[in-house]
Write a protein that holds these residues in place. Structure first.
Motif, PDB file in Angstrom:
ATOM      1  N   UNK A 144       2.852   1.873  -3.655  1.00 53.74           N
ATOM      2  CA  UNK A 144       2.761   3.211  -4.226  1.00 53.74           C
ATOM      3  C   UNK A 144       1.343   3.755  -4.109  1.00 53.74           C
ATOM      4  N   UNK A 145       1.248   5.083  -4.036  1.00 50.75           N
ATOM      5  CA  UNK A 145      -0.011   5.756  -3.745  1.00 50.75           C
ATOM      6  C   UNK A 145      -0.932   5.876  -4.947  1.00 50.75           C
ATOM      7  N   UNK A 146      -0.598   5.233  -6.060  1.00 48.88           N
ATOM      8  CA  UNK A 146      -1.566   5.116  -7.140  1.00 48.88           C
ATOM      9  C   UNK A 146      -2.693   4.161  -6.760  1.00 48.88           C
ATOM     10  N   UNK A 147      -2.467   3.304  -5.771  1.00 49.86           N
ATOM     11  CA  UNK A 147      -3.511   2.402  -5.302  1.00 49.86           C
ATOM     12  C   UNK A 147      -4.677   3.216  -4.738  1.00 49.86           C
ATOM     13  N   UNK A 148      -5.909   2.741  -4.918  1.00 49.55           N
ATOM     14  CA  UNK A 148      -7.061   3.436  -4.334  1.00 49.55           C
ATOM     15  C   UNK A 148      -6.960   3.495  -2.814  1.00 49.55           C
ATOM     16  N   UNK A 149      -7.591   4.492  -2.231  1.00 46.19           N
ATOM     17  CA  UNK A 149      -7.512   4.680  -0.786  1.00 46.19           C
ATOM     18  C   UNK A 149      -8.031   3.474  -0.022  1.00 46.19           C
ATOM     19  N   UNK A 150      -9.084   2.817  -0.530  1.00 48.73           N
ATOM     20  CA  UNK A 150      -9.627   1.645   0.165  1.00 48.73           C
ATOM     21  C   UNK A 150      -8.609   0.509   0.211  1.00 48.73           C
ATOM     22  N   UNK A 151      -7.806   0.377  -0.846  1.00 48.98           N
ATOM     23  CA  UNK A 151      -6.788  -0.675  -0.886  1.00 48.98           C
ATOM     24  C   UNK A 151      -5.669  -0.346   0.097  1.00 48.98           C
ATOM     25  N   UNK A 152      -5.275   0.916   0.155  1.00 49.69           N
ATOM     26  CA  UNK A 152      -4.241   1.321   1.110  1.00 49.69           C
ATOM     27  C   UNK A 152      -4.727   1.141   2.546  1.00 49.69           C
ATOM     28  N   UNK A 153      -6.007   1.411   2.784  1.00 49.78           N
ATOM     29  CA  UNK A 153      -6.573   1.177   4.116  1.00 49.78           C
ATOM     30  C   UNK A 153      -6.519  -0.309   4.464  1.00 49.78           C
ATOM     31  N   UNK A 154      -6.832  -1.161   3.484  1.00 51.74           N
ATOM     32  CA  UNK A 154      -6.804  -2.603   3.722  1.00 51.74           C
ATOM     33  C   UNK A 154      -5.381  -3.073   4.020  1.00 51.74           C
ATOM     34  N   UNK A 164      -3.009  -1.254   5.343  1.00 51.41           N
ATOM     35  CA  UNK A 164      -2.644  -0.750   6.666  1.00 51.41           C
ATOM     36  C   UNK A 164      -3.210  -1.640   7.766  1.00 51.41           C
ATOM     37  N   UNK A 165      -4.401  -2.199   7.519  1.00 48.94           N
ATOM     38  CA  UNK A 165      -5.026  -3.049   8.530  1.00 48.94           C
ATOM     39  C   UNK A 165      -4.454  -4.457   8.557  1.00 48.94           C
ATOM     40  N   UNK A 166      -3.784  -4.864   7.467  1.00 43.62           N
ATOM     41  CA  UNK A 166      -3.375  -6.264   7.363  1.00 43.62           C
ATOM     42  C   UNK A 166      -1.879  -6.504   7.526  1.00 43.62           C
ATOM     43  N   UNK A 167      -1.036  -5.516   7.218  1.00 38.45           N
ATOM     44  CA  UNK A 167       0.403  -5.738   7.339  1.00 38.45           C
ATOM     45  C   UNK A 167       0.793  -5.758   8.805  1.00 38.45           C
ATOM     46  N   UNK A 168       1.694  -6.637   9.145  1.00 38.18           N
ATOM     47  CA  UNK A 168       2.127  -6.769  10.530  1.00 38.18           C
ATOM     48  C   UNK A 168       3.459  -6.055  10.746  1.00 38.18           C
ATOM     49  N   UNK A 169       3.802  -5.926  11.997  1.00 36.11           N
ATOM     50  CA  UNK A 169       5.013  -5.191  12.355  1.00 36.11           C
ATOM     51  C   UNK A 169       6.266  -5.826  11.768  1.00 36.11           C
ATOM     52  N   UNK A 170       6.219  -7.118  11.429  1.00 39.23           N
ATOM     53  CA  UNK A 170       7.417  -7.771  10.908  1.00 39.23           C
ATOM     54  C   UNK A 170       7.703  -7.378   9.467  1.00 39.23           C
ATOM     55  N   UNK A 171       6.710  -6.858   8.754  1.00 40.16           N
ATOM     56  CA  UNK A 171       6.903  -6.488   7.358  1.00 40.16           C
ATOM     57  C   UNK A 171       7.585  -5.129   7.260  1.00 40.16           C
ATOM     58  N   UNK A 218      -1.315  12.714  -4.722  1.00 38.55           N
ATOM     59  CA  UNK A 218      -1.652  11.398  -4.172  1.00 38.55           C
ATOM     60  C   UNK A 218      -0.933  11.097  -2.859  1.00 38.55           C
ATOM     61  N   UNK A 219       0.062  11.884  -2.517  1.00 36.66           N
ATOM     62  CA  UNK A 219       0.867  11.599  -1.327  1.00 36.66           C
ATOM     63  C   UNK A 219       0.038  11.406  -0.053  1.00 36.66           C
ATOM     64  N   UNK A 220      -0.988  12.227   0.216  1.00 37.99           N
ATOM     65  CA  UNK A 220      -1.744  12.039   1.467  1.00 37.99           C
ATOM     66  C   UNK A 220      -2.449  10.693   1.577  1.00 37.99           C
ATOM     67  N   UNK A 221      -2.639   9.979   0.461  1.00 34.73           N
ATOM     68  CA  UNK A 221      -3.268   8.665   0.516  1.00 34.73           C
ATOM     69  C   UNK A 221      -2.501   7.688   1.401  1.00 34.73           C
ATOM     70  N   UNK A 222      -1.207   7.922   1.570  1.00 38.55           N
ATOM     71  CA  UNK A 222      -0.375   6.983   2.322  1.00 38.55           C
ATOM     72  C   UNK A 222      -0.495   7.154   3.835  1.00 38.55           C
ATOM     73  N   UNK A 223      -1.282   8.121   4.284  1.00 34.82           N
ATOM     74  CA  UNK A 223      -1.383   8.414   5.722  1.00 34.82           C
ATOM     75  C   UNK A 223      -1.654   7.180   6.587  1.00 34.82           C
ATOM     76  N   UNK A 224      -2.533   6.233   6.180  1.00 36.27           N
ATOM     77  CA  UNK A 224      -2.796   5.082   7.049  1.00 36.27           C
ATOM     78  C   UNK A 224      -1.580   4.185   7.269  1.00 36.27           C
ATOM     79  N   UNK A 225      -0.589   4.264   6.380  1.00 32.22           N
ATOM     80  CA  UNK A 225       0.584   3.401   6.474  1.00 32.22           C
ATOM     81  C   UNK A 225       1.793   4.091   7.104  1.00 32.22           C
TER      82      UNK A 225
END
Length: 294
Positions: free
Chosen positions: A143-153, A155-162, A173-180
């Motif tokens: 959920x997008x209540x997470x800080x943007x830095x956490x959402x960025x992390x 996005x960088x760590x989840x793999x295609x299998x997830x 807060x919706x735009x925070x999800x853009x990296x994912x």
């Protein structure tokens, strides 16, 4: 104890909600009721998934205080795996006013989640749930209540299998999800207003919003629009619409959470798109009508 099948990552707090059957213009002082209950987008979705009999754990931040202990107990009683909470100094709070079954205003005090930052993700890195070399393979609800830095992390760590289920939490807060949003197995759950914030446009219908999100590169977007038709837009399988059940609205907080949880639970059990969308709309309607507890 075995590992959970599903993780919910984001907010957990106490909800303080005032309900009134009267109109609520600025400065109004009207009779009604005030309820206090466990809440937060990630908490609500985890609780609903556990109610469906699914194995689910919560990654969130709560205080090392009485309020945090109370949330941990409430989650465990509801069937959520609460072993992986981050403990901070205080517990977050959400204050909302609902007038005539609709949200009039709300304030979210999410300082604990903001201050925890990437510490919330520690169980995905230190071996308790996963490691960078052996990532968690089940569905992640984020959920997008997470800080943007956490959402960025993330996005960088989840793999295609997830498999990802993304919950904007609010239009702001919706735009925070853009990296994912570009993840190949991400499903974006949102309402028409949240879609508008992401796309920088105003959409007349959920169908128009879903079409715009697909054109922007989102693989799948499920857009709700209150009592009007909802749309499941999929880049591979096209557009599907369904109408919510006709109800009398008595509450608003948590409807989107109930929708996402029911949709994920249905698809997790193998339901097709039409059946999953119908189940999600029914669950949200049941909560809004007051027939289903949060």
């Amino acid at each position: 104890m075995s590992l959970p099948d599903i993780l919910c990552i984001g907010s957990a707090h106490w909800d303080l909600i005032g309900h009134t059957a009267h109109a609520l213009p600025a400065g109004a002082d009207v009779p009604g009721t005030v309820s206090r209950m466990p809440g937060g987008v990630a908490f609500n979705i985890a609780r609903a998934l556990a109610r469906e009999g699914l194995s689910v754990a919560l990654l969130a931040a709560v205080g090392a205080d009485a309020e945090g202990e109370g949330l941990a107990r409430a989650g465990a009683t509801a069937g959520i795996d609460m072993r992986f909470l981050h403990r901070g100094t205080a517990t977050d709070l959400y204050l909302a006013l609902e007038s005539q079954g609709a949200l009039a205003a709300a304030v979210a005090d999410a300082r604990a989640l903001e201050e925890a930052g990437e510490a919330v993700l520690a169980p995905l890195l230190d071996g308790r749930l996963a490691t960078p070399a052996l990532p968690f393979g089940g569905p992640l609800v984020i959920d997008a209540n997470l800080p943007e830095a956490v959402l960025d992390r993330l996005a960088a760590s989840v793999r295609a299998c997830a498999s990802l289920r993304l919950a904007p939490a609010s239009p702001a807060k919706a735009p925070r999800l853009a990296p994912l949003m570009g993840h190949p197995r991400a499903v974006l759950h949102l309402n028409r207003a949240e879609a508008g914030m992401i796309c920088g446009a105003t959409f007349p219908t959920s169908l128009a919003a879903a079409e715009a999100l697909l054109e922007a590169g989102v693989r799948r977007a499920i857009v709700t629009d209150g009592a009007l038709p909802a749309t499941d837009g999929c880049a591979l399988r096209g557009l599907l619409q369904a109408c919510p059940p006709a109800i009398v609205g008595r509450r608003a907080t948590g409807a989107g959470d109930a929708f996402l949880a029911a949709h994920l639970a249905a698809e997790h059990r193998g339901a097709g798109r039409e059946a999953a969308l119908a189940a999600a709309l029914a669950a949200a309607a049941s909560l809004v009508s007051g027939d289903l507890s949060p």
